[in-house]
Design a protein around this motif. Sequence first.
Motif, PDB file in Angstrom:
ATOM      1  N   ILE C 194       0.743  -4.996   0.279  1.00  0.00           N
ATOM      2  CA  ILE C 194       0.266  -4.240   1.444  1.00  0.00           C
ATOM      3  C   ILE C 194       0.646  -2.764   1.284  1.00  0.00           C
ATOM      4  O   ILE C 194      -0.165  -1.869   1.528  1.00  0.00           O
ATOM      5  N   GLY C 195       1.866  -2.512   0.843  1.00  0.00           N
ATOM      6  CA  GLY C 195       2.312  -1.134   0.586  1.00  0.00           C
ATOM      7  C   GLY C 195       1.437  -0.481  -0.468  1.00  0.00           C
ATOM      8  O   GLY C 195       1.020   0.675  -0.334  1.00  0.00           O
ATOM      9  N   GLY C 196       1.136  -1.231  -1.520  1.00  0.00           N
ATOM     10  CA  GLY C 196       0.278  -0.721  -2.595  1.00  0.00           C
ATOM     11  C   GLY C 196      -1.119  -0.436  -2.092  1.00  0.00           C
ATOM     12  O   GLY C 196      -1.732   0.575  -2.440  1.00  0.00           O
ATOM     13  N   PHE C 197      -1.635  -1.331  -1.212  1.00  0.00           N
ATOM     14  CA  PHE C 197      -2.982  -1.131  -0.661  1.00  0.00           C
ATOM     15  C   PHE C 197      -3.043   0.161   0.147  1.00  0.00           C
ATOM     16  O   PHE C 197      -3.952   0.978  -0.024  1.00  0.00           O
ATOM     17  N   THR C 199      -1.072   2.758   0.002  1.00  0.00           N
ATOM     18  CA  THR C 199      -0.923   3.918  -0.890  1.00  0.00           C
ATOM     19  C   THR C 199      -2.246   4.193  -1.611  1.00  0.00           C
ATOM     20  O   THR C 199      -2.698   5.339  -1.691  1.00  0.00           O
TER      21      THR C 199
END
Lengths: 271, 260, 216
Positions: C194-197, C199
Amino acid sequence: MDWKKLQNIDRRIIYILLILATAVPMIRPLAIPLSTGPSVHKFYQIMDAIPAGEKVLFSLDYAPSGAPDVHPQALAVMKHMMNKGVGVVFISFWEAGPMFGEQLIRAYEEQGYEYGVHFANLGYVPGGESAIKRFGEDVAGQVSRDFRNNPVSSLPIMQGIKDTRDFAAVICFSAGNPGVQEWVRQVQGPLGINLLAGAVTVSVPQYMPYVDAGQVKAMLAGLRGAAEYETVSGNPGPSVAKMDAQSLGHLIIIAFIIVGNIAFFMDKKKQ
Amino acid sequence: MTIMAGRVTFLFTVLIMGAIVLIGVNMSQAGKWTPKIRRLAGLDAVEEAVGRATEMGAPVHFSPGIGNISDDSAPQTFAGLEVLAYVTELTAKYNTEIIVTIRQPNVFPLAQEIVRQSYLAAGRPDMFQEDTVQFLSSEQFAYAAGVMGIMNRRRIAANLMMGAFWAESLLFAEAGAQVGAIQVAGTAAMAQLPFFVAACDYTLIGEELYAAGAYLSQDKVKLGSIGSQDIVKGITMVIILVGSLLATADITIIKDLLSK
Amino acid sequence: MRREIPLVITFVVGMIVLLARIFTAADGGEFILAKWAGELTDWVIIVSAFAVGLASVNLFRIHGDIVARKRPGWINSLTLLAAIVVFAVIGIAARFGAGPFFSELNQNLYDSIISPLGAAMFAILAFYIASAAYRAFRMRNLEASVMLFAAILVMLGRAPVGELIWNQFPSIANWLVDIPNTVGQRAIMIGAAIGGFATSLRILLGIERGHLGGVE
């Protein structure tokens, strides 16, 4: 007793004892019995069920650094495949991979197996995850010449291979990324290939969710996985001997942790 | 044009998650919602580490990890590069040397530009040297050997590692500990977290690394995005919980929906 | 413009690749976005190759300067430059069929130099793990104690000697790796995804510009 000192043992003493603990069993194997786990049995059964004349793909995604843990797995599975008459094609998304492919091939070439018929080394494809995706979807489109500079279309083993679904199994021997995760994401998911993994020990916990979800059918874990595969396939080899060194190494580390903790508690008590 | 089989849920997930993040960003930008990030000791320690290097007259080492910008480690690499911009400005302020080591050729021009621009922004373009940002090797352990060599030869006083790391994590952290450097690490690479926690002074765990840019800059857009992430995470947790309970009762409605 | 052009390229390329993963041609024929996405993926590979060249220039400039000025350790820099040239020339000659001599030399250089050097670096890890574990694994509190016992149980379960001591160690180690570990891994994976998405979305839409350098 100087408990403080025991909490800060010179690291060189730890290193020397660890060298001794790992080197001695290499010279004089202790032959500690090795049990085999269900994951290795499953891996073996899948590979053993592949009929002669079929082809499998080895994705050699490791470098010399991770090789002591992963290469023995490739050696063990290669031996099994050659004995069964299954063709093996190598590809790599790590620069160093093709060299390991050559190492695997050479022993069999000397025994009379034929390059291009029993195995082929397609070399290294740069581009990491993107390259895995493209190769997975279109093998011939991505690699026109193999590592030995032969046109891929001229290799008998490559006839009938369009994409990675045409291999009976794809085994990603991986020491990091790009590796198992990229194969799962970019190829196994979209194309539904029969994917297996050989992983460096430290990555095993990271890949377990993929095994549990069935995206990776079975996994060999580190040197122990190779040793177990050798045992299951009835060819105990070099990996089994190396496990003795690992056993003693683990014991030394545990011993130092215990010593450190006893010293820690005794020191606290004294204070 | 039609939706591929099995990608309907994927499409809607992207749209819903995207909408939540964008709404969060807009609300934060308009001042209607300001998410707060709790104190991150690891990031607070970065200034202390640079300050200590200044006192000792020794350089700061920074590694944005060994991940690339074109695969799944990209968000970690970008998060590391954001911290690099902040650290470079700090070193400019304190007039301390920074050595940035790079493993991925793709990351090299980005890191070089970030350091150059950060020095410029701090009014110290003269501090940028050819060897401030160094590409060492794209081979993992050759890079590791290069970094360990630099740490030992230059006797670095602070070692900052922010990004995606693999097996070299412990090599860096132990080499840093051996030269007595103050060490702050941050990564979302699960397998390497135990090594950093064991050997470094401070460690940013998983998502804390992604929050680093927002935390350091207190930029409203980034804060909004971090806040929205938590909302998405909450929704995901509810779906997992309900889905698991229903699946246990042999009701596969959520499972079927997710595989559409 | 220096900033706008990269942002436009990022957005257009990102959208093509994303849409190609979701949509397909209605008639089952060739889908133009998928074709473009494929082409763009090839471009990534080519651009990466150029980045290797760019990074190598940096390497040559830094170490060439050290050699030219005979700065301390210049002999190491000279060795590095010589190794790059020798390995590159032999590697290229072997790859493009300059004869079996070069192929064999290439393989020998690899087997006798790169392979043992890499393995040696990896082997250092065993020593560092031992010293770091000894230093860090202290039962300071409950969490540290749980971690310590889990580590010891997995170490015993993973090595054959553990089984010799007690045959249940492997089962306990497998349980620890399969159940509590997988649960934690999944949670971190989902959180990081989710953090990667978020970002990635910020980068795609040009909200995140830190990687382009300078103050935003």
